[in-house]
Design an enzyme around this catalytic site. Structure first.
Site, short mmCIF file in Angstrom:
data_model
loop_
_atom_site.label_atom_id
_atom_site.label_comp_id
_atom_site.label_asym_id
_atom_site.label_seq_id
_atom_site.Cartn_x
_atom_site.Cartn_y
_atom_site.Cartn_z
N LYS A 272 -4.02 -10.86 -2.59
CA LYS A 272 -4.29 -10.47 -1.21
C LYS A 272 -4.74 -11.68 -0.41
CE LYS A 272 -6.24 -6.44 -0.74
NZ LYS A 272 -7.27 -5.36 -0.69
N ASP B 233 3.26 -3.71 -7.23
CA ASP B 233 2.52 -3.64 -5.97
C ASP B 233 3.50 -3.85 -4.83
OD1 ASP B 233 0.79 -3.86 -3.81
OD2 ASP B 233 -0.71 -5.00 -4.93
N ARG C 293 -0.39 1.76 -3.60
CA ARG C 293 0.14 0.39 -3.58
C ARG C 293 1.52 0.32 -2.95
NH1 ARG C 293 -1.64 -0.88 -9.70
NH2 ARG C 293 -3.87 -1.02 -9.38
N GLU D 89 -0.23 4.04 0.83
CA GLU D 89 -0.70 4.85 -0.30
C GLU D 89 -0.03 4.42 -1.61
OE1 GLU D 89 -2.95 7.56 -2.07
OE2 GLU D 89 -2.81 7.90 0.08
N HIS E 160 -8.14 -2.55 3.29
CA HIS E 160 -8.17 -1.38 2.40
C HIS E 160 -6.90 -0.57 2.57
CE1 HIS E 160 -10.51 1.51 -0.06
NE2 HIS E 160 -9.75 2.42 0.54
N ARG F 66 2.87 -3.35 -1.51
CA ARG F 66 2.22 -3.44 -0.21
C ARG F 66 2.68 -4.65 0.59
NH1 ARG F 66 -3.87 -2.62 -2.30
NH2 ARG F 66 -2.99 -3.87 -3.98
#
Length: 201
Positions: A154, A126, A94, A92, A51, A128
């Site tokens: 992911k 994205d 993405r 935060e 998450h 991340r």
């Protein structure tokens, strides 16, 4: 990248007692936590949620996204089986950060979708980085996950790091009139897998 374990403590929640494990990313000056319940280092696949931090959704009850309901649903599902892990990553928006996320929200107020807003600010859709998970998993001696997610990217990112995904578990909750466009963008532009159109991510 330098991820180091700092300390663990008990964390009582409405869904039961978790253990909170703190990790520091010294290279980026960020702190991440993992919540575990039950024995997770026994070699069996662990029910898990990766998450990314969402202050607006997780703490301020924003209905622009489905992040808060997803976090709560994951804690609830883990409490039912009595065993699992939630990796709470400080990425935060993405990965663009809180203030840039507010800028992106302003662009969305003007008609952009989430991907368009990020790109107008000069970011990827994205940003991340899931590689920070590997030292945390190694520390907790977790080698396989039953991952609660609707994001196939992911799953691929974790598998590319050598993390076994024993199962992808659909994790759909939190749809409301304020996030319908957001969820459609997840599905149409980011490839999220929704089982039906009644619930999402």
């Amino acid at each position: 990248m330098t991820i180091r374990f700092v300390e663990s403590s008990k964390l009582p929640t409405p869904w039961g007692m978790f253990v909170m494990h703190g990790f520091s990313d010294d290279s980026l000056d960020k702190e991440h936590v993992v919540l575990t319940m039950g024995e997770v280092s026994d070699g069996e696949p662990v029910l898990a949620r990766v998450h990314s931090e969402c202050l607006t959704g997780d703490a301020l009850f924003s209905m622009r996204c489905d992040c808060g309901p997803q976090l709560q649903a994951a804690m609830h599902k883990i409490s039912i089986v009595g065993r699992g892990a939630i990796f709470y990553l400080r990425q935060e928006g993405r990965g663009i950060g809180l203030l840039n996320k507010i800028k992106a929200y302003h662009l969305q107020d003007c008609g952009a979708d989430t991907v368009e807003a990020n790109e107008q600010l000069g970011f990827g859709a994205d940003m991340r980085d899931y590689s920070i998970l590997k030292p945390m998993l190694d520390h907790l001696n977790i080698h396989a996950l039953k991952l609660m997610t609707n994001n196939p990217r992911k799953v691929t990112a974790l598998e590319d790091m050598g993390i076994k995904i024993a199962e992808r578990i659909p994790h759909q909750t939190g749809r409301n009139p304020h996030n319908a466009k957001y969820l459609e963008t997840k599905k149409g532009k980011l490839g999220h897998l929704f089982e039906d159109d009644s619930e999402s991510k």
